[in-house]
Design an enzyme around this catalytic site. Structure first.
Site, PDB file in Angstrom:
ATOM      1  N   GLN A  23       0.784  -1.237   0.000  1.00 35.96           N
ATOM      2  CA  GLN A  23       0.000   0.000   0.000  1.00 35.96           C
ATOM      3  C   GLN A  23       0.820   1.295   0.000  1.00 35.96           C
ATOM      4  O   GLN A  23       0.521   2.217  -0.762  1.00 35.96           O
ATOM      5  CB  GLN A  23      -0.957   0.017   1.210  1.00 35.96           C
ATOM      6  N   GLU A  35       1.178  -1.302   8.219  1.00 38.56           N
ATOM      7  CA  GLU A  35       0.381  -0.154   8.676  1.00 38.56           C
ATOM      8  C   GLU A  35       0.269  -0.021  10.206  1.00 38.56           C
ATOM      9  O   GLU A  35       0.639   0.985  10.793  1.00 38.56           O
ATOM     10  CB  GLU A  35      -1.028  -0.280   8.069  1.00 38.56           C
ATOM     11  N   ASP A  42       0.527   3.792   6.013  1.00 32.45           N
ATOM     12  CA  ASP A  42       0.813   3.458   4.609  1.00 32.45           C
ATOM     13  C   ASP A  42       0.528   4.635   3.676  1.00 32.45           C
ATOM     14  O   ASP A  42       1.418   5.204   3.072  1.00 32.45           O
ATOM     15  CB  ASP A  42      -0.050   2.270   4.168  1.00 32.45           C
ATOM     16  N   GLY A  65      -7.845  20.290  21.407  1.00 25.81           N
ATOM     17  CA  GLY A  65      -7.297  21.562  20.942  1.00 25.81           C
ATOM     18  C   GLY A  65      -7.994  22.731  21.594  1.00 25.81           C
ATOM     19  O   GLY A  65      -8.605  22.596  22.663  1.00 25.81           O
ATOM     20  N   GLY A  66      -7.937  23.879  20.944  1.00 24.63           N
ATOM     21  CA  GLY A  66      -8.471  25.096  21.540  1.00 24.63           C
ATOM     22  C   GLY A  66      -9.988  25.174  21.537  1.00 24.63           C
ATOM     23  O   GLY A  66     -10.573  25.965  22.284  1.00 24.63           O
TER      24      GLY A  66
END
Ligand code: CAO
Length: 415
Positions: free
Chosen positions: A17, A139, A168, A247-248
């Site tokens: 892949q 993977e 991959d 996050g924010g």
């Protein structure tokens, strides 16, 4: 119309892949990608996960569009010579063999340089130089070693791998960027160079924000945007954050109407600060817009769980598409959890060429993901993957071999 990489010839020595996703992108941008495969068998994915007996699998067809296939036994002395000719005629060699395989075949960097000093040699490997450099990698190994698995899943469960093939396909994407960058530098220097994209590095690059959080955690001992705050425990390493954005702008996956029977009746809901008042209005909690316990992002952090539970009471009264429609009217960022069935049937994705129907001589029609990168001066036309060795004679003739030579090489088992 011309294509961005027209005139670039790629010796595609990739399989499975990671490498094929890279060379497929280059082919979509107009490069002539010549995939070298072993006679009789070819890329192992041709026969993996087959849904139709004796027909190239979707695994293979969906990763090898717009390429030509030649079969060469590169361990046969005469086959080796054919490969040498190809190296002299190509701009880039892309490979993702196990560490050392190309050297064992006799094609070291030094040998390739002797044959063609302009050659760019691009490799995917599991790991860069270090303790694991000799390891074979697939993977999920990359996802685990690159920091994705330890940071994915829920706090009370084991590490989880993601369905997105960041090890991959993600590394293939990194490699493609390395290749076009090296091609650009070659226009100045005239020289080729080695390009290495290690899967661990590629995954870690995509997990960059988690290394950010590791350092925040070490400095402050807590992370208020994570679901562990304020009631759970933080250890030494970044914990799994469930569906939090971390996050924010806090977000979470919420149930929608029909969740009891439809596994994808959910929506991703973001309590973006600038639209907080609108969120309060939509869910019928107008008082939260001014309540000091809820009015500011910092005040909300300790009770995000309760806030999302309240929002969910509202989303559960709507289908994910109804909720999308309402929330978008107010610029509230959200996204439906789309199943692969819904994505496959989405008309707008067909229109942009992101989902494409392709016809194949032995399989018939099938769906694939087209080029996700759109260039206005280099449109992508998705062409079916080649049959094994379909272009051997054509490519051999282009390399200057006469029909008699081709026939002799075939008899010798070289092609
Ligand atoms: N003619 C003759 N021999 C050929 C050939 C050809 N046309 N093409 C390949 N071969 C040979 C190679 O020379 C190698 O031989 P040796 O082992 O004797 O040197 C052999 O085929 C197999 O190569 P491999 O070791 O790469 O293949 P594998 O199936 O054992 O391993 C994989 C597969 C993916 C684990 C390994 O290639 C790898 O680690 N690659 C780098 C990381 C990577 O890209 N992983 C992503 C895989 S997708 O999930």
């Amino acid at each position: 119309m011309s294509k961005a990489l027209e005139g670039v010839r790629i010796l595609d020595f990739t399989h499975v892949q990671s490498g094929p996703t890279c060379t497929q992108l280059l082919a979509w941008f107009g490069a002539d990608v010549i995939k070298v495969e072993r006679a009789g068998a070819g890329d192992i994915t041709r026969e993996q996960l087959r849904d139709i007996p004796d027909v190239d699998s979707l695994y293979f067809t969906m990763l090898n569009h717009n390429k030509r296939s030649v079969t060469i036994d590169t361990k046969n002395p005469e086959g080796k010579q054919v490969l040498e000719t190809l190296i002299q005629k190509c701009d880039v060699l892309v490979e993702n063999f196990a560490p050392g395989a190309l050297d064992r075949m006799g094609f070291t960097w030094e040998r390739i340089q002797e044959l063609n000093p302009r050659m760019i040699v691009a490799s995917v490997k599991g790991f860069g130089p270090g303790p694991y450099e000799d390891c074979k990698v697939y993977e999920n190994v990359a996802q685990c070693a690159g920091g994705a698995a330890s940071t994915t899943g829920f706090d009370d469960g084991p590490p989880v791998v993601t369905g997105a093939q960041i090890g991959d396909s993600g590394t293939g994407l990194h490699l493609a960027l390395g290749i076009v960058t090296a091609l650009y530098q070659r226009t100045q220097t005239g020289r080729g160079q080695k390009v290495l994209a290690a899967m661990q590095d590629g995954v870690l690059n995509l997990c960059r924000v988690k290394l950010r959080d590791q350092q925040r955690l070490e400095r402050t001992g807590t992370m208020k945007e994570y679901p562990q705050y304020p009631n759970g425990e933080f250890g030494e390493a970044v914990p799994r954050a469930g569906n939090a954005s971390g996050g924010g702008q806090p977000g979470w996956i919420l149930k929608c109407k029909g969740w009891e029977t439809d596994p994808n009746a959910y929506i991703y809901f973001i309590t973006q600060a600038p639209v907080w008042a609108k969120i309060c209005n939509v869910i019928g909690k107008e008082e939260w817009a001014t309540d000091p316990n809820y009015a500011t992002p910092a005040a909300r952090l300790p009770h995000l769980k309760d806030i999302f539970a309240e929002i969910e009471r509202w989303t559960m009264t709507k289908t994910k598409f109804e909720a999308m429609q309402i929330l978008n009217k107010y610029d509230i960022p959200c996204g439906p959890i789309l199943s692969m069935k819904e994505i496959a049937e989405e008309p707008s994705l067909r229109k942009t060429g992101t989902i494409v129907e392709v016809d194949h001589p032995t399989r018939g029609k099938y769906l694939t993901v087209g080029n996700p990168i759109k260039l206005s001066d280099s449109p992508t036309e998705v062409k079916r993957s080649p049959l094994l060795g379909e272009h051997t004679d054509e490519v051999m003739a282009e390399l200057g071999y006469s029909p008699a030579q081709i026939s002799a090489l075939r008899t010798a088992g070289a092609i």
